[in-house]
Write an enzyme that holds these catalytic residues in place. Structure first.
Site, mmCIF file in Angstrom:
data_model
loop_
_atom_site.group_PDB
_atom_site.id
_atom_site.type_symbol
_atom_site.label_atom_id
_atom_site.label_comp_id
_atom_site.label_asym_id
_atom_site.label_seq_id
_atom_site.Cartn_x
_atom_site.Cartn_y
_atom_site.Cartn_z
ATOM 1 N N ARG A 1 38.431 25.685 0.218
ATOM 2 C CA ARG A 1 37.401 24.766 0.700
ATOM 3 C C ARG A 1 36.067 25.454 0.973
ATOM 4 O O ARG A 1 35.093 24.795 1.317
ATOM 5 C CB ARG A 1 37.899 24.025 1.948
ATOM 6 C CG ARG A 1 39.002 23.048 1.632
ATOM 7 C CD ARG A 1 39.559 22.351 2.861
ATOM 8 N NE ARG A 1 40.674 21.475 2.482
ATOM 9 C CZ ARG A 1 40.553 20.178 2.202
ATOM 10 N NH1 ARG A 1 39.376 19.607 2.251
ATOM 11 N NH2 ARG A 1 41.605 19.468 1.874
ATOM 12 N N GLU B 1 34.596 17.866 -6.749
ATOM 13 C CA GLU B 1 33.996 17.672 -5.427
ATOM 14 C C GLU B 1 32.989 18.793 -5.184
ATOM 15 O O GLU B 1 33.374 19.950 -5.019
ATOM 16 C CB GLU B 1 35.081 17.683 -4.350
ATOM 17 C CG GLU B 1 34.549 17.559 -2.934
ATOM 18 C CD GLU B 1 35.622 17.829 -1.885
ATOM 19 O OE1 GLU B 1 35.315 17.742 -0.686
ATOM 20 O OE2 GLU B 1 36.768 18.174 -2.266
ATOM 21 N N GLU C 1 29.184 13.068 6.807
ATOM 22 C CA GLU C 1 29.619 13.215 8.193
ATOM 23 C C GLU C 1 28.420 12.983 9.110
ATOM 24 O O GLU C 1 27.271 13.166 8.695
ATOM 25 C CB GLU C 1 30.207 14.609 8.420
ATOM 26 C CG GLU C 1 31.457 14.855 7.583
ATOM 27 C CD GLU C 1 31.882 16.318 7.525
ATOM 28 O OE1 GLU C 1 33.086 16.580 7.365
ATOM 29 O OE2 GLU C 1 31.002 17.202 7.648
ATOM 30 N N GLU D 1 30.916 11.902 0.900
ATOM 31 C CA GLU D 1 31.605 11.849 2.195
ATOM 32 C C GLU D 1 30.640 12.323 3.292
ATOM 33 O O GLU D 1 30.728 13.463 3.761
ATOM 34 C CB GLU D 1 32.840 12.757 2.179
ATOM 35 C CG GLU D 1 33.898 12.366 1.162
ATOM 36 C CD GLU D 1 35.061 13.350 1.145
ATOM 37 O OE1 GLU D 1 34.874 14.517 1.538
ATOM 38 O OE2 GLU D 1 36.161 12.952 0.763
ATOM 39 N N ASP E 1 0.851 -1.192 0.000
ATOM 40 C CA ASP E 1 0.000 0.000 0.000
ATOM 41 C C ASP E 1 0.886 1.241 0.000
ATOM 42 O O ASP E 1 1.586 1.516 0.977
ATOM 43 C CB ASP E 1 -0.906 -0.023 1.233
ATOM 44 C CG ASP E 1 -1.774 1.219 1.363
ATOM 45 O OD1 ASP E 1 -1.736 2.079 0.457
ATOM 46 O OD2 ASP E 1 -2.491 1.330 2.371
ATOM 47 N N GLU F 1 33.468 10.577 10.441
ATOM 48 C CA GLU F 1 33.321 10.349 9.000
ATOM 49 C C GLU F 1 33.862 8.970 8.655
ATOM 50 O O GLU F 1 34.900 8.555 9.181
ATOM 51 C CB GLU F 1 34.051 11.414 8.189
ATOM 52 C CG GLU F 1 33.881 11.255 6.689
ATOM 53 C CD GLU F 1 34.596 12.353 5.893
ATOM 54 O OE1 GLU F 1 35.245 12.007 4.890
ATOM 55 O OE2 GLU F 1 34.510 13.532 6.275
ATOM 56 N N ARG G 1 30.647 20.563 -2.744
ATOM 57 C CA ARG G 1 30.788 20.574 -1.293
ATOM 58 C C ARG G 1 29.555 21.050 -0.514
ATOM 59 O O ARG G 1 29.524 20.928 0.707
ATOM 60 C CB ARG G 1 31.988 21.449 -0.906
ATOM 61 C CG ARG G 1 33.313 20.859 -1.345
ATOM 62 C CD ARG G 1 34.484 21.770 -1.016
ATOM 63 N NE ARG G 1 34.657 22.017 0.399
ATOM 64 C CZ ARG G 1 35.282 21.213 1.257
ATOM 65 N NH1 ARG G 1 35.781 20.056 0.839
ATOM 66 N NH2 ARG G 1 35.416 21.537 2.525
ATOM 67 N N HIS H 1 30.211 16.079 1.133
ATOM 68 C CA HIS H 1 30.916 16.451 -0.088
ATOM 69 C C HIS H 1 30.781 15.313 -1.091
ATOM 70 O O HIS H 1 30.957 14.144 -0.740
ATOM 71 C CB HIS H 1 32.396 16.701 0.203
ATOM 72 C CG HIS H 1 32.627 17.680 1.325
ATOM 73 N ND1 HIS H 1 33.728 17.636 2.147
ATOM 74 C CD2 HIS H 1 31.874 18.716 1.752
ATOM 75 C CE1 HIS H 1 33.655 18.605 3.035
ATOM 76 N NE2 HIS H 1 32.535 19.270 2.813
ATOM 77 N N GLU I 1 35.869 13.560 13.265
ATOM 78 C CA GLU I 1 35.817 14.830 12.531
ATOM 79 C C GLU I 1 36.008 16.018 13.479
ATOM 80 O O GLU I 1 36.216 15.860 14.677
ATOM 81 C CB GLU I 1 34.491 14.945 11.758
ATOM 82 C CG GLU I 1 34.606 14.645 10.267
ATOM 83 C CD GLU I 1 35.479 15.628 9.506
ATOM 84 O OE1 GLU I 1 35.793 16.725 10.051
ATOM 85 O OE2 GLU I 1 35.864 15.323 8.369
#
Length: 471
Positions: A342, A360, A134, A132, A53, A223, A362, A272, A215
């Site tokens: 970053r 990457e 966390e 990645e 359902d 992580e 982020r 990321h 982390e």
């Protein structure tokens, strides 16, 4: 070699499986399941499916058209490491029983359409993703929201605020400071054994682990790095990872969360997402341009940056997501690309081999539905490739200290879920190409998220008492 239905039936016999757990994912990204005793699980399940359902799944069918089918995929079968009895977990697609087609609101089916669309363009054969995620592990958490008020309280023996608590077993005293949780050894890092157990459980389920560590968040942020894989398979692994993290933590008497910002004043949890497109066994992101990128990779970045604010509604899907994406901190809010910075939305990691060349992205966070988030990023990147959208010049300067006139030229990701939903309404043609995302699904997604937004807007927050009680 991928397992066939016959292989699954043999595995059931060899492992003396008692139950088969059929897994699927709802719009919000939460894994759901229904369990079938092994005597009622046979080869026909792979051909005819298992009826259920769908009307009780948020954002899916109304009660007047609720019948749906779970279609197990044999290659996803794996033993559950957390059950008392032998249980085989199998990931399923959701199908319409009337026409025998994938349900257009099923996230995994949408992700499969994105992979098929990539092949249909001739631009590539496979898109690899390497997220990645966390997460935090706490000793306990309590909260309450009702008419009398609200509160939340986090318990963490690792946390700096716990230095004054007289624990029954004594206070260990070894603690990382705020934002100081990155890489200290035990006894400051108390979670190594739990992460080891998580990694072993992941490997048992076919998810290859490359690294794990504490982390930055002092109060139990972690992580686990797992290997890249094609889009749908990697989204499957993301669901396995979440299930494994939650259940391993529970087995140790702790609780884990993938909330982007559960703690005020320390780092939030991101996801990321490394990605690259391959064809004929070659990485099409490798080239002779900036940071060793090809023109195709730069155009892919251009598509991500162009559509980033619409993507936010899918990659950062909760009101809590935007408590992490705040200017002036380490959050990747700047819609730019860089091999160094970053805080840029797109970073180009250093690699020693052209085969490792990738982008990457982020800004996503781990509350995102991985099937939808990966598919949406691929579609944005492909739009950039198809329309040769160049991302402009990279920004390798420290973005936190740019002169005001330069900083003003760098756009940011959305600042709220409300803004992101508005951007998705205005900018989603790139998602509907090839019938990957349907208008119906996107409308239902926005409606579901607006319900969350309305509840959040209407709830009085304790910080408002702090700011306005005596006004």
């Amino acid at each position: 070699m991928a397992m066939t239905p016959d292989d699954v039936l043999k595995l059931i016999k060899d492992k003396e499986v008692k139950f088969v757990d059929l897994r699927f994912t709802d719009t919000r990204g939460k894994e759901q399941h229904v369990t079938v005793p092994v005597k009622y699980f046979n080869k026909d399940k792979f051909e005819s499916g298992h009826a259920f359902d769908g009307s009780s799944i948020a954002g899916w069918k109304g009660i007047q058209a609720s019948d749906m089918l779970l279609m197990p995929e044999a290659g996803t079968a794996r033993m559950d490491p957390f059950t008392d009895e032998p249980v085989l977990n199998v990931t399923c697609d959701v199908y319409e029983p009337m026409d025998g087609k994938p349900y257009d609101r099923d996230p995994r089916s949408i992700a499969k359409k994105a992979e098929a669309y990539l092949k249909s363009t001739g631009l590539g054969e496979v898109c690899y993703f390497g997220p990645e995620p966390e997460f935090f592990i706490f000793d306990g958490v309590t909260w309450n929201v009702d008419m009398s008020g609200c509160f939340v309280k986090i318990k963490s023996e690792e946390a700096p605020w716990s230095s004054g608590i007289d624990y029954e077993s004594g206070n260990m005293g070894h603690r990382a400071p705020v934002k100081g949780g990155y890489f200290p050894v035990a006894p400051t890092d108390t979670l190594g054994d739990i992460r080891n157990a998580m990694c072993l459980a992941l490997e048992q389920q076919g998810v290859e682990v490359e690294v794990h560590h504490h982390e930055v968040g002092a109060m139990g942020q972690n992580e686990i790095g797992t290997r890249f894989a094609p889009l749908v398979q990697r989204a499957d692994w993301m669901q396995i990872l979440k299930y494994t993290v939650w259940n391993t933590a529970a087995s140790y008497g702790k609780t884990a969360t993938f909330m982007p910002k559960p703690v005020v004043g320390d780092n939030g949890s991101g996801m990321h997402c490394h990605q690259s497109i391959w064809k004929g066994g070659k990485n099409l992101f490798a080239g002779n341009g900036y940071a060793g990128l090809s023109d195709l990779a730069l155009h892919y970045i251009g598509g991500i940056i162009k559509h980033a604010k619409a993507l936010n509604a899918i990659t950062n899907p909760g009101t809590n997501s935007y408590k992490r994406l705040v200017p002036g901190f380490e959050a990747p809010i700047n819609l730019a690309y860089s091999a160094r910075n970053r805080s840029a939305a797109c970073r180009i990691p250093y690699v020693s081999s052209p085969n490792g060349r990738r982008v990457e992205v982020r800004f996503p966070d781990p509350t995102a539905n991985a099937y939808l988030a990966f598919a949406a990023m691929l579609m944005a990147g492909l739009d950039g490739v198809q329309n040769k959208i160049h991302p402009g010049d990279p920004i390798d300067k420290d973005m936190y200290h740019l002169p005001p006139e330069e900083a003003a030229k760098v756009p940011h990701v959305c600042a709220s879920l409300e803004e992101a939903l508005g951007k998705l309404r205005d900018d989603h043609a790139f998602l509907t190409r090839g019938g990957v995302f349907s208008e119906d699904f996107l409308d239902s997604y926005v409606e579901l998220k607006e319900q969350e937004l309305t509840r959040f807007r209407m709830t009085t927050h304790p910080v408002e008492f702090d700011m306005y009680y005596s006004a």
